[in-house]
Design a protein around this motif. Structure first.
Motif, mmCIF file in Angstrom:
data_model
loop_
_atom_site.group_PDB
_atom_site.id
_atom_site.type_symbol
_atom_site.label_atom_id
_atom_site.label_comp_id
_atom_site.label_asym_id
_atom_site.label_seq_id
_atom_site.Cartn_x
_atom_site.Cartn_y
_atom_site.Cartn_z
ATOM 1 N N TYR A 32 0.878 -1.186 -0.017
ATOM 2 C CA TYR A 32 0.053 0.045 -0.143
ATOM 3 C C TYR A 32 0.898 1.307 0.076
ATOM 4 C CZ TYR A 32 -3.597 3.294 1.189
ATOM 5 O OH TYR A 32 -4.276 4.515 1.396
ATOM 6 N N ASP A 33 1.781 1.162 0.735
ATOM 7 C CA ASP A 33 2.636 2.482 1.253
ATOM 8 C C ASP A 33 4.013 2.234 1.184
ATOM 9 O OD1 ASP A 33 2.529 5.075 3.662
ATOM 10 O OD2 ASP A 33 3.722 4.871 1.991
ATOM 11 N N ASP A 98 5.359 -0.437 3.853
ATOM 12 C CA ASP A 98 4.129 -0.434 4.735
ATOM 13 C C ASP A 98 3.185 -1.246 4.237
ATOM 14 O OD1 ASP A 98 2.778 1.457 7.442
ATOM 15 O OD2 ASP A 98 2.215 -0.492 6.569
ATOM 16 N N GLU A 100 0.120 -2.650 4.421
ATOM 17 C CA GLU A 100 -1.217 -2.042 4.491
ATOM 18 C C GLU A 100 -1.464 -0.589 4.888
ATOM 19 O OE1 GLU A 100 -3.394 -4.817 6.734
ATOM 20 O OE2 GLU A 100 -3.066 -6.487 5.718
ATOM 21 N N GLY A 101 -0.389 0.231 5.030
ATOM 22 C CA GLY A 101 -0.646 1.551 5.501
ATOM 23 C C GLY A 101 -1.103 1.788 6.580
ATOM 24 N N ASN A 102 -0.897 1.006 7.655
ATOM 25 C CA ASN A 102 -1.481 1.154 9.080
ATOM 26 C C ASN A 102 -0.501 1.309 10.027
ATOM 27 O OD1 ASN A 102 -1.032 -1.651 9.069
ATOM 28 N ND2 ASN A 102 -3.296 -2.075 8.955
ATOM 29 N N GLY A 103 0.716 0.759 9.412
ATOM 30 C CA GLY A 103 1.805 0.881 10.502
ATOM 31 C C GLY A 103 1.895 -0.514 11.281
ATOM 32 N N PHE A 104 1.254 -1.618 11.005
ATOM 33 C CA PHE A 104 1.415 -2.505 11.767
ATOM 34 C C PHE A 104 2.291 -3.665 10.915
ATOM 35 C CE2 PHE A 104 -1.517 -2.029 14.695
ATOM 36 C CZ PHE A 104 -2.933 -1.623 14.433
ATOM 37 N N THR A 105 2.469 -3.661 9.704
ATOM 38 C CA THR A 105 3.469 -4.505 9.237
ATOM 39 C C THR A 105 4.285 -3.699 7.919
ATOM 40 O OG1 THR A 105 1.773 -6.390 9.186
ATOM 41 C CG2 THR A 105 3.640 -6.828 7.657
ATOM 42 N N TYR A 106 5.647 -3.435 8.409
ATOM 43 C CA TYR A 106 6.188 -2.686 7.584
ATOM 44 C C TYR A 106 7.858 -3.450 7.558
ATOM 45 C CZ TYR A 106 7.380 -0.689 12.195
ATOM 46 O OH TYR A 106 8.017 -0.363 13.656
#
Length: 118
Positions: A32-33, A98, A100-106
């Motif tokens: 995503y990001d 990142d 999913e763009g949510n900061g959980f998996t990067y």
């Protein structure tokens, strides 16, 4: 786990240009990001630019008009074209994905050094 490998850093004169590359170990189409960050000695890592999978981009004010971020999904590679580089800068540039763009998996790359000096 996505592995990221940056390249393209080096020594460049003030006003010069460099293109950084970030090669991913797997397809980036669904990431995503993706973004570029930099860190100067003794300072915190800061966002330079990022791009969202839908195509939108975001730049730090300090690089707007000089840097361009792009992603080539076919080559699984993120780029940062840097023009009009400012003098006496010595930063390590990092690539970040990142998922999913949510900061959980990067994931981060190992970084590539960019030195701007005459």
């Amino acid at each position: 786990q996505v592995q990221l490998v940056e390249s393209g850093g080096g020594l460049v004169q003030p006003g010069g240009s460099l293109r950084l590359s970030c090669a991913a170990s797997e397809s980036i189409r669904s990431i995503y990001d993706m973004g570029w960050y930099r860190q100067a000695p003794g300072k915190q890592r800061e966002l330079v630019a990022n791009t969202i999978s839908g195509g939108s981009t975001n730049y730090a004010d300090s690089v707007k008009g000089r840097f361009t971020i792009s992603r080539d999904n076919a080559k699984n590679t993120l780029y940062l074209q840097m023009n009009s580089l400012k003098p006496e800068k010595k930063d390590v540039y990092y690539c970040k994905a990142d998922l999913e763009g949510n900061g959980f998996t990067y994931y981060w790359g190992q970084g590539t050094q960019v030195t701007v000096s005459s």
